[in-house]
Enzyme design. Structure first.
Site, PDB file in Angstrom:
ATOM      1  N   LYS A  13       0.835  -1.215   0.000  1.00 37.47           N
ATOM      2  CA  LYS A  13       0.000   0.000   0.000  1.00 37.47           C
ATOM      3  C   LYS A  13       0.866   1.260   0.000  1.00 37.47           C
ATOM      4  CE  LYS A  13      -2.241  -0.865   3.825  1.00 37.47           C
ATOM      5  NZ  LYS A  13      -1.735  -2.179   4.233  1.00 37.47           N
ATOM      6  N   ARG A  88      -9.839   1.227   8.989  1.00 38.35           N
ATOM      7  CA  ARG A  88      -9.349  -0.131   9.239  1.00 38.35           C
ATOM      8  C   ARG A  88     -10.395  -0.981   9.950  1.00 38.35           C
ATOM      9  NH1 ARG A  88      -3.524   0.302   8.751  1.00 38.35           N
ATOM     10  NH2 ARG A  88      -2.525  -1.273   9.992  1.00 38.35           N
ATOM     11  N   ARG A 123      11.325  -6.348   4.547  1.00 40.94           N
ATOM     12  CA  ARG A 123      11.001  -4.928   4.340  1.00 40.94           C
ATOM     13  C   ARG A 123      11.921  -4.032   5.160  1.00 40.94           C
ATOM     14  NH1 ARG A 123       4.956  -2.605   4.807  1.00 40.94           N
ATOM     15  NH2 ARG A 123       5.117  -2.902   7.048  1.00 40.94           N
ATOM     16  N   ARG A 167      -0.902  -9.392  12.966  1.00 42.75           N
ATOM     17  CA  ARG A 167      -1.454  -8.284  12.172  1.00 42.75           C
ATOM     18  C   ARG A 167      -2.310  -8.814  11.028  1.00 42.75           C
ATOM     19  NH1 ARG A 167       3.574  -5.290  10.378  1.00 42.75           N
ATOM     20  NH2 ARG A 167       2.164  -3.736   9.519  1.00 42.75           N
TER      21      ARG A 167
HETATM   22  P1  AMP Z   1       0.466   0.333   9.204  1.00 44.97           P
HETATM   23  O1  AMP Z   1       1.758   0.973   8.964  1.00 44.97           O
HETATM   24  O2  AMP Z   1      -0.660   0.945   8.412  1.00 44.97           O
HETATM   25  O3  AMP Z   1       0.509  -1.171   9.063  1.00 44.97           O
HETATM   26  O4  AMP Z   1       0.068   0.626  10.750  1.00 44.97           O
HETATM   27  C1  AMP Z   1       0.909   0.198  11.807  1.00 44.97           C
HETATM   28  C2  AMP Z   1       0.094   0.052  13.081  1.00 44.97           C
HETATM   29  O5  AMP Z   1      -0.527   1.306  13.408  1.00 44.97           O
HETATM   30  C3  AMP Z   1      -1.065  -0.939  13.013  1.00 44.97           C
HETATM   31  O6  AMP Z   1      -0.644  -2.281  13.237  1.00 44.97           O
HETATM   32  C4  AMP Z   1      -1.965  -0.405  14.117  1.00 44.97           C
HETATM   33  O7  AMP Z   1      -1.466  -0.740  15.393  1.00 44.97           O
HETATM   34  C5  AMP Z   1      -1.829   1.094  13.960  1.00 44.97           C
HETATM   35  N1  AMP Z   1      -2.817   1.654  13.003  1.00 44.97           N
HETATM   36  C6  AMP Z   1      -2.551   2.277  11.816  1.00 44.97           C
HETATM   37  N2  AMP Z   1      -3.678   2.680  11.218  1.00 44.97           N
HETATM   38  C7  AMP Z   1      -4.699   2.299  12.035  1.00 44.97           C
HETATM   39  C8  AMP Z   1      -6.111   2.421  11.974  1.00 44.97           C
HETATM   40  N3  AMP Z   1      -6.731   3.022  10.932  1.00 44.97           N
HETATM   41  N4  AMP Z   1      -6.843   1.908  12.986  1.00 44.97           N
HETATM   42  C9  AMP Z   1      -6.256   1.324  14.057  1.00 44.97           C
HETATM   43  N5  AMP Z   1      -4.925   1.157  14.184  1.00 44.97           N
HETATM   44  C10 AMP Z   1      -4.143   1.654  13.190  1.00 44.97           C
END
Ligand code: AMP
Length: 218
Positions: A13, A88, A123, A167
């Site tokens: 993404k 999310r 990554r 995750r």
């Molecule tokens: P990402 O880089 O988008 O994978 O986000 C890393 C972490 O941030 C996730 O595993 C969640 O703990 C938190 N996070 C990011 N975006 C959200 C969201 N929209 N809702 C809840 N937690 C989020």
């Protein structure tokens, strides 16, 4: 363009968001990057979310929605935006709908779980800019160094294998249903955001091409 990019962690993404953001001249709004910045800067918000993020769980909907609604007020969002990793949960999507936040397209990037685990362990990121690399699929010009600044690249703590699996589980349980939410909305309302699904396995530039083709076709 007001785009939401959805997909499991490691679907690419961030990489595709960057292409879209440059092409359409719209800001990329990544809740994950905003939260990581808060953790790095040791703000009160960072203190609240640090442990949840490390464990691979989701930050509360209230915190996230407040953060995004504030961000969307910025002048750079007037002509569009790209939300990467948000909404999310169905609750986040419902609040956005109630707040009349507009989206033109919901893009889902589809990648199987085994591929995700292989990918995320390789990554590497440049924390200051959010640029993302992969030691095999998208390597930097010089190993472990950011192409633009030459700063060292790092592996995210939540890219450890056990955390990746958690995750993925969270994604399959809480975020896949967000696509169903938009699908049901689109079935009854022609003004609902358009849904697109693209395959996220293969070369970064091929995925980019299919993404732009899919957006142009709708
Ligand atoms: P990402 O880089 O988008 O994978 O986000 C890393 C972490 O941030 C996730 O595993 C969640 O703990 C938190 N996070 C990011 N975006 C959200 C969201 N929209 N809702 C809840 N937690 C989020």
């Amino acid at each position: 363009m007001r785009i939401v990019l959805l997909g499991p962690p490691g679907a690419g993404k961030g990489t595709q968001a960057r292409f879209l953001s440059e092409h359409f001249h719209i800001p990329q709004i990544s809740t994950g990057d905003m939260l990581r910045a808060a953790v790095a800067a040791k703000t009160p918000l960072g203190g609240l979310v640090e442990d949840i993020m490390k464990s691979g769980g989701l930050v509360s909907d209230e915190i996230i929605v407040k953060l995004v609604l504030e961000r969307l007020q910025s002048p750079d969002c007037v002509n569009g935006y790209l939300c990467d990793g948000f909404p999310r949960t169905v609750h986040q999507a419902e609040i956005l709908k109630a707040e009349q936040v507009q989206f033109s397209h919901i893009v889902e990037i589809d990648v199987p779980d085994e591929e995700i685990v292989a990918r995320l362990s390789g990554r590497r990121v440049h924390p200051a800019s959010g640029r993302v690399y992969h030691i095999r699929y998208n390597p930097p010009q010089i190993a472990d160094k950011d192409d633009v600044t030459g700063d060292p690249l790092v592996q995210r703590e939540d890219d450890q294998e056990a955390t990746i699996k958690k995750r993925l589980r969270v994604y399959r349980e809480q975020t896949e249903v967000v696509v169903d939410f938009y699908r049901k909305w689109a079935a009854i309302d022609p003004k609902a955001p358009k849904l697109l699904k693209i395959g996220g396995v293969g070369d970064v530039s091929e995925i980019k091409t299919s993404l732009f083709k899919a957006l142009a076709a709708i």
